[in-house]
Scaffold this active site. Structure first.
Site, short mmCIF file in Angstrom:
data_model
loop_
_atom_site.label_atom_id
_atom_site.label_comp_id
_atom_site.label_asym_id
_atom_site.label_seq_id
_atom_site.Cartn_x
_atom_site.Cartn_y
_atom_site.Cartn_z
N LYS A 166 33.68 49.27 25.04
CA LYS A 166 33.64 48.73 26.42
C LYS A 166 32.24 49.13 27.16
CE LYS A 166 38.76 48.85 26.69
NZ LYS A 166 39.75 49.10 27.46
N GLU A 223 42.80 37.74 18.89
CA GLU A 223 41.66 38.34 19.43
C GLU A 223 40.39 37.99 18.64
OE1 GLU A 223 44.02 41.85 21.81
OE2 GLU A 223 42.72 42.49 20.25
N TYR A 280 42.43 39.22 28.16
CA TYR A 280 43.22 40.41 28.80
C TYR A 280 44.49 39.55 29.45
CZ TYR A 280 40.98 44.70 27.68
OH TYR A 280 40.31 45.64 27.01
N HIS A 321 38.25 49.22 22.90
CA HIS A 321 39.67 48.26 22.82
C HIS A 321 39.97 48.41 21.27
CE1 HIS A 321 42.39 45.11 23.11
NE2 HIS A 321 41.86 44.61 21.88
N ASN A 337 38.16 53.47 29.32
CA ASN A 337 38.49 54.12 28.29
C ASN A 337 37.68 53.82 27.09
OD1 ASN A 337 39.76 51.73 27.90
ND2 ASN A 337 41.97 52.78 27.85
#
Ligand code: ADP
Ligand code: MG
Length: 141
Positions: free
Chosen positions: A11, A128, A51, A117, A114
């Site tokens: 990320k 995905e 998402y 993913h 965080n």
């Protein structure tokens, strides 16, 4: 043991912190192979669609804004039980609860930012991966 593929994303916080190499080293040291990779800045539409499952959550807007805030490294990892193995290496969603040595424990500032993913099941891994990669961009070895 099943050979699986899973989608991994470093990320924007992970890219900014310059820890791409450390994160990939963690994967490669644990029998996961990078079979596809691209560094991109997601569009609003790409992040919202990716998402979509979280659309009703109170943090959805914040999550999408964060995911488009800078470049991300999209990867497909392949290896034995790759989906669960990647989740194990990532650690808990909230870095405060992440086990010692996990990626989120090492690098993440908060539950929102965080660092990584990882797909959570075979079906989500499939959709995905297809969201970001064409079949001819995957290089199984
Ligand atoms: P994971 O990424 O561990 O699979 P989830 O699928 O539950 O976690 O959530 C997707 C992402 O949404 C998380 O990685 C995190 O970036 C963000 N997120 C989850 N819960 C929260 C929260 N309570 N507040 C802010 N962001 C959150
Ligand atoms: Mg998830």
């Amino acid at each position: 043991m099943t050979t699986e593929r899973t989608l991994s994303i470093i990320k924007p916080d992970g890219v900014k912190k310059n820890v791409i190499g450390k994160i990939i080293d963690t994967f490669e040291s644990n029998h996961l192979t990078v079979i596809a990779a691209k560094l991109v800045q997601l569009t609003q539409n790409e992040a919202e669609g990716f998402y979509a499952v979280h659309k009703a959550r109170p943090f959805f807007g914040e999550l999408v804004q964060f995911m488009v805030s800078g470049p991300v490294l999209l990867m497909v990892l392949e290896g034995p039980d790759a989906i669960a193995k990647n989740r194990e290496l990532m650690g808990a969603t909230n870095p405060a609860n992440a086990a010692e040595g996990t990626i989120r424990k090492r690098f993440s500032a908060s539950i929102g930012e965080n660092t990584v993913h990882g797909s959570d099941a075979p079906e989500t891994a499939k959709t995905e991966i297809a969201w970001f990669f064409a079949e001819n961009e995957l290089f199984t070895r």
